[in-house]
Motif scaffolding. Structure first.
Motif, PDB file in Angstrom:
ATOM      1  N   GLY A 431       0.822  -1.207   0.000  1.00 49.17           N
ATOM      2  CA  GLY A 431       0.000   0.000   0.000  1.00 49.17           C
ATOM      3  C   GLY A 431       0.852   1.251   0.000  1.00 49.17           C
ATOM      4  O   GLY A 431       2.076   1.201   0.144  1.00 49.17           O
ATOM      5  N   THR A 432       0.179   2.378  -0.183  1.00 50.30           N
ATOM      6  CA  THR A 432       0.872   3.661  -0.165  1.00 50.30           C
ATOM      7  C   THR A 432      -0.002   4.693   0.525  1.00 50.30           C
ATOM      8  O   THR A 432      -1.235   4.591   0.511  1.00 50.30           O
ATOM      9  CB  THR A 432       1.216   4.126  -1.600  1.00 50.30           C
ATOM     10  N   LEU A 433       0.651   5.673   1.148  1.00 51.43           N
ATOM     11  CA  LEU A 433      -0.036   6.737   1.877  1.00 51.43           C
ATOM     12  C   LEU A 433       0.533   8.075   1.445  1.00 51.43           C
ATOM     13  O   LEU A 433       1.754   8.233   1.338  1.00 51.43           O
ATOM     14  CB  LEU A 433       0.155   6.557   3.387  1.00 51.43           C
ATOM     15  N   THR A 434      -0.343   9.031   1.158  1.00 52.89           N
ATOM     16  CA  THR A 434       0.106  10.377   0.810  1.00 52.89           C
ATOM     17  C   THR A 434      -0.527  11.385   1.758  1.00 52.89           C
ATOM     18  O   THR A 434      -1.504  11.089   2.449  1.00 52.89           O
ATOM     19  CB  THR A 434      -0.274  10.750  -0.637  1.00 52.89           C
ATOM     20  N   CYS A 435       0.034  12.595   1.762  1.00 51.72           N
ATOM     21  CA  CYS A 435      -0.468  13.649   2.657  1.00 51.72           C
ATOM     22  C   CYS A 435      -0.416  14.994   1.949  1.00 51.72           C
ATOM     23  O   CYS A 435       0.513  15.283   1.191  1.00 51.72           O
ATOM     24  CB  CYS A 435       0.378  13.710   3.932  1.00 51.72           C
ATOM     25  N   ARG A 436      -1.435  15.795   2.194  1.00 46.84           N
ATOM     26  CA  ARG A 436      -1.421  17.195   1.749  1.00 46.84           C
ATOM     27  C   ARG A 436      -2.121  18.038   2.805  1.00 46.84           C
ATOM     28  O   ARG A 436      -2.828  17.516   3.654  1.00 46.84           O
ATOM     29  CB  ARG A 436      -2.105  17.363   0.391  1.00 46.84           C
ATOM     30  N   PHE A 437      -1.898  19.340   2.767  1.00 42.44           N
ATOM     31  CA  PHE A 437      -2.650  20.276   3.589  1.00 42.44           C
ATOM     32  C   PHE A 437      -3.817  20.795   2.751  1.00 42.44           C
ATOM     33  O   PHE A 437      -3.614  21.239   1.617  1.00 42.44           O
ATOM     34  CB  PHE A 437      -1.811  21.480   4.014  1.00 42.44           C
ATOM     35  N   THR A 438      -5.016  20.786   3.305  1.00 46.00           N
ATOM     36  CA  THR A 438      -6.148  21.414   2.627  1.00 46.00           C
ATOM     37  C   THR A 438      -6.369  22.838   3.112  1.00 46.00           C
ATOM     38  O   THR A 438      -6.798  23.701   2.342  1.00 46.00           O
ATOM     39  CB  THR A 438      -7.435  20.599   2.853  1.00 46.00           C
ATOM     40  N   HIS A 439      -6.125  23.082   4.394  1.00 40.28           N
ATOM     41  CA  HIS A 439      -6.320  24.401   4.985  1.00 40.28           C
ATOM     42  C   HIS A 439      -5.176  24.656   5.962  1.00 40.28           C
ATOM     43  O   HIS A 439      -4.607  23.712   6.518  1.00 40.28           O
ATOM     44  CB  HIS A 439      -7.650  24.481   5.746  1.00 40.28           C
ATOM     45  N   VAL A 440      -4.853  25.924   6.167  1.00 42.35           N
ATOM     46  CA  VAL A 440      -3.863  26.285   7.177  1.00 42.35           C
ATOM     47  C   VAL A 440      -4.395  27.454   7.997  1.00 42.35           C
ATOM     48  O   VAL A 440      -5.048  28.361   7.472  1.00 42.35           O
ATOM     49  CB  VAL A 440      -2.493  26.656   6.569  1.00 42.35           C
ATOM     50  N   TYR A 441      -4.147  27.383   9.283  1.00 46.02           N
ATOM     51  CA  TYR A 441      -4.572  28.414  10.232  1.00 46.02           C
ATOM     52  C   TYR A 441      -3.328  28.914  10.968  1.00 46.02           C
ATOM     53  O   TYR A 441      -2.290  28.230  10.988  1.00 46.02           O
ATOM     54  CB  TYR A 441      -5.581  27.831  11.221  1.00 46.02           C
ATOM     55  N   PRO A 442      -3.406  30.070  11.588  1.00 46.22           N
ATOM     56  CA  PRO A 442      -2.238  30.541  12.343  1.00 46.22           C
ATOM     57  C   PRO A 442      -1.769  29.556  13.409  1.00 46.22           C
ATOM     58  O   PRO A 442      -0.579  29.480  13.700  1.00 46.22           O
ATOM     59  CB  PRO A 442      -2.734  31.855  12.967  1.00 46.22           C
ATOM     60  N   ASP A 443      -2.688  28.759  13.966  1.00 39.92           N
ATOM     61  CA  ASP A 443      -2.293  27.837  15.040  1.00 39.92           C
ATOM     62  C   ASP A 443      -2.215  26.378  14.607  1.00 39.92           C
ATOM     63  O   ASP A 443      -1.929  25.513  15.432  1.00 39.92           O
ATOM     64  CB  ASP A 443      -3.239  27.968  16.235  1.00 39.92           C
ATOM     65  N   GLY A 444      -2.462  26.066  13.319  1.00 36.61           N
ATOM     66  CA  GLY A 444      -2.317  24.671  12.914  1.00 36.61           C
ATOM     67  C   GLY A 444      -2.798  24.388  11.506  1.00 36.61           C
ATOM     68  O   GLY A 444      -3.547  25.174  10.922  1.00 36.61           O
ATOM     69  N   PRO A 445      -2.396  23.241  10.945  1.00 37.39           N
ATOM     70  CA  PRO A 445      -2.811  22.850   9.599  1.00 37.39           C
ATOM     71  C   PRO A 445      -3.934  21.817   9.638  1.00 37.39           C
ATOM     72  O   PRO A 445      -4.268  21.259  10.696  1.00 37.39           O
ATOM     73  CB  PRO A 445      -1.541  22.206   9.038  1.00 37.39           C
ATOM     74  N   ALA A 446      -4.514  21.556   8.469  1.00 35.63           N
ATOM     75  CA  ALA A 446      -5.480  20.467   8.291  1.00 35.63           C
ATOM     76  C   ALA A 446      -4.857  19.441   7.340  1.00 35.63           C
ATOM     77  O   ALA A 446      -5.004  19.561   6.125  1.00 35.63           O
ATOM     78  CB  ALA A 446      -6.792  21.001   7.734  1.00 35.63           C
ATOM     79  N   TYR A 448      -4.493  16.085   5.207  1.00 33.28           N
ATOM     80  CA  TYR A 448      -5.463  15.246   4.501  1.00 33.28           C
ATOM     81  C   TYR A 448      -4.687  14.075   3.906  1.00 33.28           C
ATOM     82  O   TYR A 448      -3.800  14.276   3.086  1.00 33.28           O
ATOM     83  CB  TYR A 448      -6.117  16.085   3.413  1.00 33.28           C
ATOM     84  N   PHE A 449      -5.028  12.879   4.327  1.00 35.75           N
ATOM     85  CA  PHE A 449      -4.279  11.688   3.931  1.00 35.75           C
ATOM     86  C   PHE A 449      -5.086  10.841   2.942  1.00 35.75           C
ATOM     87  O   PHE A 449      -6.313  10.729   3.064  1.00 35.75           O
ATOM     88  CB  PHE A 449      -3.953  10.827   5.158  1.00 35.75           C
ATOM     89  N   THR A 450      -4.395  10.246   1.986  1.00 35.36           N
ATOM     90  CA  THR A 450      -4.986   9.309   1.029  1.00 35.36           C
ATOM     91  C   THR A 450      -4.241   7.997   1.115  1.00 35.36           C
ATOM     92  O   THR A 450      -3.002   7.989   1.167  1.00 35.36           O
ATOM     93  CB  THR A 450      -4.888   9.853  -0.406  1.00 35.36           C
ATOM     94  N   PHE A 451      -4.975   6.873   1.164  1.00 33.74           N
ATOM     95  CA  PHE A 451      -4.297   5.576   1.180  1.00 33.74           C
ATOM     96  C   PHE A 451      -4.848   4.661   0.093  1.00 33.74           C
ATOM     97  O   PHE A 451      -6.031   4.719  -0.255  1.00 33.74           O
ATOM     98  CB  PHE A 451      -4.377   4.912   2.562  1.00 33.74           C
ATOM     99  N   LEU A 452      -3.954   3.847  -0.449  1.00 30.17           N
ATOM    100  CA  LEU A 452      -4.277   2.872  -1.499  1.00 30.17           C
ATOM    101  C   LEU A 452      -3.712   1.519  -1.102  1.00 30.17           C
ATOM    102  O   LEU A 452      -2.599   1.440  -0.559  1.00 30.17           O
ATOM    103  CB  LEU A 452      -3.657   3.268  -2.844  1.00 30.17           C
ATOM    104  N   GLY A 453      -4.458   0.463  -1.391  1.00 30.09           N
ATOM    105  CA  GLY A 453      -3.965  -0.882  -1.125  1.00 30.09           C
ATOM    106  C   GLY A 453      -4.801  -1.905  -1.888  1.00 30.09           C
ATOM    107  O   GLY A 453      -5.971  -1.661  -2.176  1.00 30.09           O
ATOM    108  N   PRO A 454      -4.226  -3.056  -2.234  1.00 33.50           N
ATOM    109  CA  PRO A 454      -4.993  -4.094  -2.930  1.00 33.50           C
ATOM    110  C   PRO A 454      -6.010  -4.742  -2.003  1.00 33.50           C
ATOM    111  O   PRO A 454      -5.732  -4.999  -0.830  1.00 33.50           O
ATOM    112  CB  PRO A 454      -3.923  -5.096  -3.372  1.00 33.50           C
ATOM    113  N   ALA A 455      -7.202  -4.982  -2.539  1.00 31.02           N
ATOM    114  CA  ALA A 455      -8.279  -5.610  -1.769  1.00 31.02           C
ATOM    115  C   ALA A 455      -8.394  -7.085  -2.130  1.00 31.02           C
ATOM    116  O   ALA A 455      -8.033  -7.506  -3.230  1.00 31.02           O
ATOM    117  CB  ALA A 455      -9.606  -4.912  -2.056  1.00 31.02           C
ATOM    118  N   ARG A 456      -8.879  -7.860  -1.176  1.00 31.85           N
ATOM    119  CA  ARG A 456      -9.231  -9.253  -1.446  1.00 31.85           C
ATOM    120  C   ARG A 456     -10.720  -9.295  -1.769  1.00 31.85           C
ATOM    121  O   ARG A 456     -11.531  -8.783  -0.994  1.00 31.85           O
ATOM    122  CB  ARG A 456      -8.933 -10.138  -0.231  1.00 31.85           C
TER     123      ARG A 456
END
Length: 528
Positions: A431-446, A448-456
């Protein structure tokens, strides 16, 4: 075009068989697994044949507003989370409501709530059906259920050009709402990824986050007053720019997710269309350096419209490079933006960022320079279609998002990466995991993670549930919130119960009992 009955968006825009095959090879190469065998897409006829018979007929008092046809019921069974896509693809519509009610007015809404309360029928308000947390799932819980579809309440009723505000019905879809505001030269400026298919009422009920990174990031900041029909009567707040008169009733309506009443209309704050735009992409050697730049810009008072950080894998998948990338943008209806962009780029450079192509500036009427930003924007709105296309390929693809203070971000990022990498290996074998910020505030970020993996095959839902639990535990354990802008619904409920203070939970339950004494509204969401 026609909405897909199981997948995201328009049927015509879902990748065709050849495109799905190419996507399967691309994803399998990224995951290091054999190319998946694609399964044929289901048809409406196949789905209709699998819809269980309704357990009750619509009450006589609202029969003229209701549709009990199998197709109407299956189209209101689910939102568009990964779990919903899998069940829809497999033609499992066991959660279909017994009927769909389509009110034409507030009086119809009140009549529907009265009739369902007397008959003991659960009611799930339904806007655009884009929930990714089980928020519109009415049936399949051992109780008769009605899906209350607000699509007929979709007009802009009044525009106050002096105060820059409008009174809009809750069933208005994003594009229709904007089209009605355009002759006034105004915009709500709220563009979530679901914009094309989601409604104003849904945004209010879920405290939705829009596209923009700072300032007016959430629908909260745009709401002037709310009108809601509850089983106990009309909830209507006074239209004000601000007030200190006790706890805000609007704040209780925002994020109430259909458990207290049905949002029917709201006054919302508007903006003139932007005339000036500036954009730039800044590359960093790693995502943590990019995060430090995003923090400095968020705390600078520059208020960019976009300050979206993509980690290297996210950037690569979206065609904007192979390093961490910070997408910067400014907008204004009043003034050119060179000083703001120049300062933001200087701050990013101090954190190790490079912008070799330089910024792009344009005035209204000028064509934007095509480049990484345009490619990322196209990928952003295409992503839900790709998620749907991965279901018949046997690939688990989902997202989760949170918000935390800046001092906790690096630890949260490390914990989520470690726990989810281990979880994907254990549950999926890869599997693989990615990350991005969708929003940023003076006191912290938001983040946003995406994950992919093969299903049975046959185990997709149990695999997803295990991965979702691992992600939620990691986020909550590292000091983040269980959701920044996807709402609680039924999916996040176990972790939401742990996040909120118990005295507040007791107060919310008391409000629920007072406003919805028969307990018909969206049972299982937020409270029992």
């Amino acid at each position: 075009m026609r909405r897909s009955f199981w997948a995201w968006g328009w049927e015509e825009r879902l990748p065709d068989e050849a495109a799905r095959g190419a996507l399967g090879h691309q994803v399998s190469a990224a995951l290091g697994v054999a190319p998946p065998e694609a399964r044929p897409l289901p048809t409406v006829d196949q789905a209709v044949a699998r819809v269980p018979a309704p357990t009750v007929a619509p009450p006589r008092a609202i029969a003229d507003l209701c549709d009990s046809s199998p197709e109407a019921r299956l189209r209101h069974a689910y939102g568009r989370a990964y779990r919903d896509l899998v069940r829809g693809f497999g033609c499992d519509f066991s959660a279909a409501p017994d009927f769909v009610c389509l009110p034409r007015s507030e009086e119809d809404v009140s009549r529907a709530l009265d009739a369902c309360a007397h008959a003991g029928i659960a009611v799930a308000p339904y806007g655009g059906g884009t929930s990714v947390v089980g928020g519109v799932e009415a049936g399949g819980r051992g109780r008769p259920a009605c899906s209350l579809d607000l699509s007929r309440l979709s007009r802009v009723l009044e525009v106050d050009d002096v105060s820059r505000a409008a009174r809009i019905q809750a069933g208005a879809l994003g594009p229709d709402l904007e089209a009605q505001l355009r002759p006034h030269g105004l915009t709500l400026r709220h563009f979530p990824q679901s914009f094309e298919f989601s409604t104003l009422g849904g945004w209010i009920a879920t405290r939705a986050g829009g596209h923009f990174a700072t300032l007016f990031t959430r629908i909260d900041e745009l709401v002037e007053s709310v009108r809601m029909i509850t089983p106990a009567g009309v909830w209507a707040t006074r239209r004000l720019p601000s007030s200190g008169a006790g706890p805000s009733p609007d704040r209780l309506a925002l994020g109430s997710e259909g458990i207290l009443g049905v949002v029917t209309e709201a006054w919302v704050r508007l903006h003139p269309h932007p005339r000036f735009r500036a954009s730039a992409n800044v590359s960093f050697s790693d995502v943590l350096a990019g995060a430090r730049a995003a923090r400095a810009i968020a705390q600078s008072g520059l208020h960019p419209a976009n300050c979206r950080l993509l980690d290297p894998t996210e950037a690569l998948l979206n065609g904007v490079g192979d390093q961490a990338v910070l997408l910067l943008a400014f907008e204004s209806s009043d003034h050119p933006l060179e000083p703001w962009m120049s300062r933001a780029l200087a701050i990013a450079a101090d954190a190790g960022g490079a912008c070799p192509r330089g910024p792009s500036y344009r005035d209204a009427g000028e064509k934007a320079r095509e480049g990484e930003s345009a490619r990322w924007r196209e990928a952003f709105f295409a992503a839900p279609y790709l998620q749907s296309a991965l279901v018949p390929l046997g690939i688990i693809a989902d997202t989760f998002e949170t918000a935390c203070t800046w001092d906790r971000f690096e630890d949260l990022h490390a914990r989520v990466r470690a726990d989810m990498t281990d979880g994907l290996r254990r549950v999926c074998g890869a599997g693989t995991l990615t990350c991005r910020f969708t929003h940023v505030y003076p006191d912290g970020p938001a983040p946003y993670f995406t994950f992919l993996g093969p299903a049975r095959r046959g185990s997709e839902l149990s695999q997803w549930a295990e991965l979702k639990a691992a992600a939620s535990e990691a986020v909550l354990g590292a000091g983040g919130t269980i959701t920044h802008h996807h709402a609680v619904g039924r999916t996040h409920r176990p972790w939401y119960d742990r996040e909120r203070p118990e005295p507040f939970a007791a107060a919310l339950r008391a409000a629920k009992r007072q406003l919805d004494p028969a307990g018909i509204l969206n049972p299982g969401v937020l409270v029992d």
